[in-house]
Design a protein around this motif. Sequence first.
Motif, PDB file in Angstrom:
ATOM      1  N   THR A 204       0.825  -1.218   0.000  1.00 22.64           N
ATOM      2  CA  THR A 204       0.000   0.000   0.000  1.00 22.64           C
ATOM      3  C   THR A 204       0.857   1.264   0.000  1.00 22.64           C
ATOM      4  O   THR A 204       0.621   2.188  -0.790  1.00 22.64           O
ATOM      5  N   VAL A 205       1.850   1.309   0.866  1.00 20.37           N
ATOM      6  CA  VAL A 205       2.724   2.484   0.940  1.00 20.37           C
ATOM      7  C   VAL A 205       3.515   2.641  -0.366  1.00 20.37           C
ATOM      8  O   VAL A 205       3.650   3.750  -0.896  1.00 20.37           O
TER       9      VAL A 205
ATOM     10  N   VAL B  66       2.696   1.645  -3.436  1.00 22.16           N
ATOM     11  CA  VAL B  66       1.810   2.111  -4.506  1.00 22.16           C
ATOM     12  C   VAL B  66       1.473   3.587  -4.306  1.00 22.16           C
ATOM     13  O   VAL B  66       1.488   4.376  -5.259  1.00 22.16           O
ATOM     14  N   THR B  67       1.195   3.980  -3.080  1.00 21.96           N
ATOM     15  CA  THR B  67       0.870   5.382  -2.789  1.00 21.96           C
ATOM     16  C   THR B  67       2.026   6.299  -3.138  1.00 21.96           C
ATOM     17  O   THR B  67       1.840   7.336  -3.791  1.00 21.96           O
ATOM     18  N   VAL B  68       3.236   5.936  -2.737  1.00 21.40           N
ATOM     19  CA  VAL B  68       4.409   6.759  -3.025  1.00 21.40           C
ATOM     20  C   VAL B  68       4.661   6.839  -4.524  1.00 21.40           C
ATOM     21  O   VAL B  68       4.972   7.912  -5.056  1.00 21.40           O
ATOM     22  N   SER B  69       4.508   5.740  -5.240  1.00 21.36           N
ATOM     23  CA  SER B  69       4.730   5.778  -6.690  1.00 21.36           C
ATOM     24  C   SER B  69       3.700   6.656  -7.389  1.00 21.36           C
ATOM     25  O   SER B  69       4.025   7.381  -8.327  1.00 21.36           O
ATOM     26  N   GLN B  70       2.448   6.625  -6.922  1.00 22.70           N
ATOM     27  CA  GLN B  70       1.419   7.481  -7.507  1.00 22.70           C
ATOM     28  C   GLN B  70       1.695   8.956  -7.216  1.00 22.70           C
ATOM     29  O   GLN B  70       1.511   9.815  -8.076  1.00 22.70           O
ATOM     30  N   LEU B  71       2.142   9.258  -5.994  1.00 23.32           N
ATOM     31  CA  LEU B  71       2.491  10.636  -5.649  1.00 23.32           C
ATOM     32  C   LEU B  71       3.672  11.130  -6.485  1.00 23.32           C
ATOM     33  O   LEU B  71       3.689  12.281  -6.936  1.00 23.32           O
TER      34      LEU B  71
ATOM     35  N   HIS C  88       2.436  11.893  -9.976  1.00 24.18           N
ATOM     36  CA  HIS C  88       1.648  13.128  -9.965  1.00 24.18           C
ATOM     37  C   HIS C  88       2.564  14.349  -9.833  1.00 24.18           C
ATOM     38  O   HIS C  88       2.330  15.379 -10.469  1.00 24.18           O
TER      39      HIS C  88
END
Length: 119
Positions: free
Chosen positions: A38-39, A41-46, A49
């Motif tokens: 989860t962390v 995927v979140t960091v890669s999306q941020l 962006h």
Amino acid sequence: MLAALSSAVWFNFFLTRPYQRFTISDADDITTALLLLTVGVTVSQLAAHAGTLKLITVTDAQHLPRVHDTAYLVQAGASSDTVVGQMRHSSSRCSGCAVAASSTGHCSAGHRVWSRTVR
């Protein structure tokens, strides 16, 4: 996202019992692996962006002098033909490389430029 998945898989393989197998027998290890995923995927999306926002910021910064020049003309009381002419002239060139724009709205280097038609 591949790094996030890889971290969860290799955490499972190297750091959970039974070692060097892709099985998890403890609920805490399942939670840790899911949090790693989860962390990650979140960091890669941020990060993706942030790259998009950087591109938008650079593009907007290149257009700002054009807006200022046009606003100065309007403030100085220039005729509408002069303002439109200024916009046509400035919008037909790419500020990043000073190359004329094609009909697609991009210069030969691939930079997006303002629309060539001002009405």
